[in-house]
Write a protein that holds these residues in place. Structure first.
Motif, PDB file in Angstrom:
ATOM      1  N   ALA A   1       0.804  -1.223   0.000  1.00 43.14           N
ATOM      2  CA  ALA A   1       0.000   0.000   0.000  1.00 43.14           C
ATOM      3  C   ALA A   1       0.837   1.274   0.000  1.00 43.14           C
ATOM      4  O   ALA A   1       0.372   2.323  -0.453  1.00 43.14           O
ATOM      5  CB  ALA A   1      -0.946   0.009   1.212  1.00 43.14           C
ATOM      6  N   TYR A   2       2.065   1.190   0.520  1.00 44.63           N
ATOM      7  CA  TYR A   2       2.903   2.382   0.599  1.00 44.63           C
ATOM      8  C   TYR A   2       4.360   1.972   0.741  1.00 44.63           C
ATOM      9  O   TYR A   2       4.680   0.822   1.066  1.00 44.63           O
ATOM     10  CB  TYR A   2       2.486   3.286   1.764  1.00 44.63           C
ATOM     11  CG  TYR A   2       2.834   2.746   3.143  1.00 44.63           C
ATOM     12  CD1 TYR A   2       4.050   3.062   3.753  1.00 44.63           C
ATOM     13  CD2 TYR A   2       1.956   1.925   3.846  1.00 44.63           C
ATOM     14  CE1 TYR A   2       4.383   2.571   5.012  1.00 44.63           C
ATOM     15  CE2 TYR A   2       2.275   1.432   5.102  1.00 44.63           C
ATOM     16  CZ  TYR A   2       3.489   1.756   5.677  1.00 44.63           C
ATOM     17  OH  TYR A   2       3.814   1.266   6.910  1.00 44.63           O
ATOM     18  N   ALA A   3       5.234   2.947   0.495  1.00 39.95           N
ATOM     19  CA  ALA A   3       6.670   2.758   0.708  1.00 39.95           C
ATOM     20  C   ALA A   3       7.243   4.043   1.283  1.00 39.95           C
ATOM     21  O   ALA A   3       6.756   5.138   0.995  1.00 39.95           O
ATOM     22  CB  ALA A   3       7.381   2.396  -0.585  1.00 39.95           C
TER      23      ALA A   3
ATOM     24  N   ALA B   1       4.849   2.124  -7.924  1.00 38.97           N
ATOM     25  CA  ALA B   1       4.260   3.247  -8.654  1.00 38.97           C
ATOM     26  C   ALA B   1       3.715   2.779 -10.005  1.00 38.97           C
ATOM     27  O   ALA B   1       4.354   2.000 -10.707  1.00 38.97           O
ATOM     28  CB  ALA B   1       5.307   4.337  -8.852  1.00 38.97           C
ATOM     29  N   GLU B   2       2.541   3.280 -10.356  1.00 36.54           N
ATOM     30  CA  GLU B   2       1.902   2.878 -11.604  1.00 36.54           C
ATOM     31  C   GLU B   2       1.848   4.004 -12.634  1.00 36.54           C
ATOM     32  O   GLU B   2       1.841   3.735 -13.836  1.00 36.54           O
ATOM     33  CB  GLU B   2       0.478   2.388 -11.329  1.00 36.54           C
ATOM     34  CG  GLU B   2       0.412   1.123 -10.492  1.00 36.54           C
ATOM     35  CD  GLU B   2      -1.003   0.633 -10.279  1.00 36.54           C
ATOM     36  OE1 GLU B   2      -1.942   1.406 -10.580  1.00 36.54           O
ATOM     37  OE2 GLU B   2      -1.175  -0.512  -9.819  1.00 36.54           O
ATOM     38  N   THR B   3       1.809   5.267 -12.176  1.00 34.25           N
ATOM     39  CA  THR B   3       1.523   6.359 -13.106  1.00 34.25           C
ATOM     40  C   THR B   3       2.689   7.315 -13.324  1.00 34.25           C
ATOM     41  O   THR B   3       2.590   8.196 -14.178  1.00 34.25           O
ATOM     42  CB  THR B   3       0.324   7.186 -12.608  1.00 34.25           C
ATOM     43  OG1 THR B   3       0.630   7.761 -11.317  1.00 34.25           O
ATOM     44  CG2 THR B   3      -0.921   6.322 -12.497  1.00 34.25           C
ATOM     45  N   PHE B   4       3.795   7.171 -12.585  1.00 39.11           N
ATOM     46  CA  PHE B   4       4.844   8.188 -12.657  1.00 39.11           C
ATOM     47  C   PHE B   4       6.198   7.614 -12.288  1.00 39.11           C
ATOM     48  O   PHE B   4       6.306   6.526 -11.705  1.00 39.11           O
ATOM     49  CB  PHE B   4       4.517   9.358 -11.722  1.00 39.11           C
ATOM     50  CG  PHE B   4       4.705   9.034 -10.253  1.00 39.11           C
ATOM     51  CD1 PHE B   4       5.770   9.585  -9.537  1.00 39.11           C
ATOM     52  CD2 PHE B   4       3.842   8.182  -9.568  1.00 39.11           C
ATOM     53  CE1 PHE B   4       5.955   9.308  -8.190  1.00 39.11           C
ATOM     54  CE2 PHE B   4       4.019   7.894  -8.225  1.00 39.11           C
ATOM     55  CZ  PHE B   4       5.073   8.459  -7.537  1.00 39.11           C
TER      56      PHE B   4
ATOM     57  N   GLU C   1      -2.987   8.368  -6.987  1.00 41.94           N
ATOM     58  CA  GLU C   1      -1.714   7.855  -6.499  1.00 41.94           C
ATOM     59  C   GLU C   1      -0.852   9.040  -6.077  1.00 41.94           C
ATOM     60  O   GLU C   1      -0.954  10.126  -6.647  1.00 41.94           O
ATOM     61  CB  GLU C   1      -1.019   7.070  -7.603  1.00 41.94           C
ATOM     62  CG  GLU C   1       0.317   6.475  -7.213  1.00 41.94           C
ATOM     63  CD  GLU C   1       0.957   5.675  -8.337  1.00 41.94           C
ATOM     64  OE1 GLU C   1       1.583   4.658  -8.037  1.00 41.94           O
ATOM     65  OE2 GLU C   1       0.838   6.073  -9.520  1.00 41.94           O
ATOM     66  N   HIS C   2       0.009   8.848  -5.077  1.00 38.62           N
ATOM     67  CA  HIS C   2       0.835   9.945  -4.579  1.00 38.62           C
ATOM     68  C   HIS C   2       2.310   9.585  -4.578  1.00 38.62           C
ATOM     69  O   HIS C   2       2.698   8.445  -4.300  1.00 38.62           O
ATOM     70  CB  HIS C   2       0.468  10.291  -3.122  1.00 38.62           C
ATOM     71  CG  HIS C   2      -0.725  11.167  -2.973  1.00 38.62           C
ATOM     72  ND1 HIS C   2      -1.218  11.955  -3.976  1.00 38.62           N
ATOM     73  CD2 HIS C   2      -1.532  11.392  -1.893  1.00 38.62           C
ATOM     74  CE1 HIS C   2      -2.272  12.627  -3.538  1.00 38.62           C
ATOM     75  NE2 HIS C   2      -2.486  12.298  -2.275  1.00 38.62           N
TER      76      HIS C   2
ATOM     77  N   LEU D   1       2.443   6.396  -2.117  1.00 45.77           N
ATOM     78  CA  LEU D   1       1.150   5.961  -1.605  1.00 45.77           C
ATOM     79  C   LEU D   1       0.318   5.433  -2.757  1.00 45.77           C
ATOM     80  O   LEU D   1       0.020   6.172  -3.714  1.00 45.77           O
ATOM     81  CB  LEU D   1       0.387   7.104  -0.925  1.00 45.77           C
ATOM     82  CG  LEU D   1       0.801   7.508   0.487  1.00 45.77           C
ATOM     83  CD1 LEU D   1       2.228   8.024   0.546  1.00 45.77           C
ATOM     84  CD2 LEU D   1      -0.158   8.575   1.013  1.00 45.77           C
ATOM     85  N   ARG D   2      -0.029   4.174  -2.680  1.00 44.31           N
ATOM     86  CA  ARG D   2      -0.881   3.580  -3.698  1.00 44.31           C
ATOM     87  C   ARG D   2      -2.263   4.236  -3.684  1.00 44.31           C
ATOM     88  O   ARG D   2      -2.699   4.768  -2.653  1.00 44.31           O
ATOM     89  CB  ARG D   2      -1.012   2.080  -3.420  1.00 44.31           C
ATOM     90  CG  ARG D   2      -1.733   1.295  -4.489  1.00 44.31           C
ATOM     91  CD  ARG D   2      -1.743  -0.175  -4.160  1.00 44.31           C
ATOM     92  NE  ARG D   2      -2.343  -0.959  -5.229  1.00 44.31           N
ATOM     93  CZ  ARG D   2      -2.388  -2.283  -5.227  1.00 44.31           C
ATOM     94  NH1 ARG D   2      -1.863  -2.975  -4.219  1.00 44.31           N
ATOM     95  NH2 ARG D   2      -2.943  -2.930  -6.238  1.00 44.31           N
TER      96      ARG D   2
END
Length: 273
Positions: free
Chosen positions: A27-29, A63-66, A211-212, A240-241
């Motif tokens: 969920a996060y790193a 990360a999926e978008t960036f 996403e963050h 952050l997912r």
């Protein structure tokens, strides 16, 4: 006083602990600043006298978008064709030093707090014209085109020149510096600066589709990430997912500020990529 943390590089001492604050979950790193040493740098094709720390990249379970990097350029270093992806858009944010960014033949001199948005297909170059290193955050995203909506134009500004927007009923203790209009549908990502005075808080667990990526520019805070309270400080990075519950409060004696990436203004895809 506004300041922006940049990794100093170097190597950890032999008495350093192997176990630090690094965390990686579904969920996060959290990538703490102590990880950003000479042994974790990357070197980029087309860049001279440069190295980078890759904080995030599109990856299964991450990360999926960036992608997000911190780049350090030695004097005279730079790139004539920095972006290898023709659909890649970017934000540059200067942490320390001076950077010259040339966009479509127009040169811009940028110092700490400098912010540049570079649309997909932009003709841009970077160089370090000074006699000291320059460090900057480079956020990259594959632009999502929409029929009938033009891509935005490039622009250059500075954190000091953009008024922060106060959150309602917070008496200026929580504010956001927005570099683009949130309602401008040409933009499919926002890269803002979120600021808290000591003791200020996000008073509920946000859960949302964006996403963050968060790079802490200044100060200290305690973040709620999917039920875990995690201490962070300037120089730390958080991923952050989408839908990861999140909240925070500012700790320490100075403002807690972070550079925040989020994907916005597009329909959700109905198939997994």
């Amino acid at each position: 006083m506004t300041s922006y943390y940049a990794p100093p590089g170097g190597l950890p001492g032999q008495k350093s602990r192997a176990k630090d604050r690094a965390i990686f979950t579904e969920a996060y790193a959290v990538i703490p600043r102590g990880v950003l040493t000479d042994i974790t740098v990357s070197y980029l094709p087309g860049w001279t006298r440069a190295h980078a720390w890759v904080l995030a990249r599109p990856l299964t379970g991450f990360a999926e978008t960036f992608a997000e990097l911190i780049v350090e350029l030695a004097p005279g270093g730079g790139a004539e064709r920095p972006e290898p992806d023709p659909e890649g858009e970017a934000v540059l944010f200067i942490l320390t030093g001076d950077l010259a960014v040339t966009i479509a033949g127009q040169r811009h001199e940028m110092g700490p707090g400098g912010y540049a948005y570079l649309p997909p297909g932009a003709d841009w170059q970077v160089t370090n014209p000074g006699d000291a290193p320059v460090s900057f955050v480079w956020i990259r995203k594959a632009y999502q085109r929409v029929e009938g909506i033009e891509a935005p134009e490039a622009f250059v500004t500075n954190d000091a020149d953009v008024p922060a927007v106060e959150m309602p009923d917070m008496r200026a203790r929580w504010s956001t510096t927005r570099f683009v209009d949130p309602a401008d549908l040409r933009h499919d990502m926002h890269v803002n600066i979120v600021s808290f005075h000591p003791g200020a808080t996000i008073p509920f667990a946000e859960t949302h589709v964006m996403e963050h990526g968060l790079y802490v520019l200044q100060g200290r805070g305690v973040y709620l990430l999917n039920g875990d309270w995690v201490e962070v400080e300037e120089g730390d990075f958080m991923w952050l997912r989408a839908f990861c519950p999140q909240a925070c409060y500012a700790a320490g004696t100075e403002p807690f500020r972070y550079l925040l990436y989020k994907d916005v203004n597009r329909h959700a895809a109905l198939t997994l990529r």
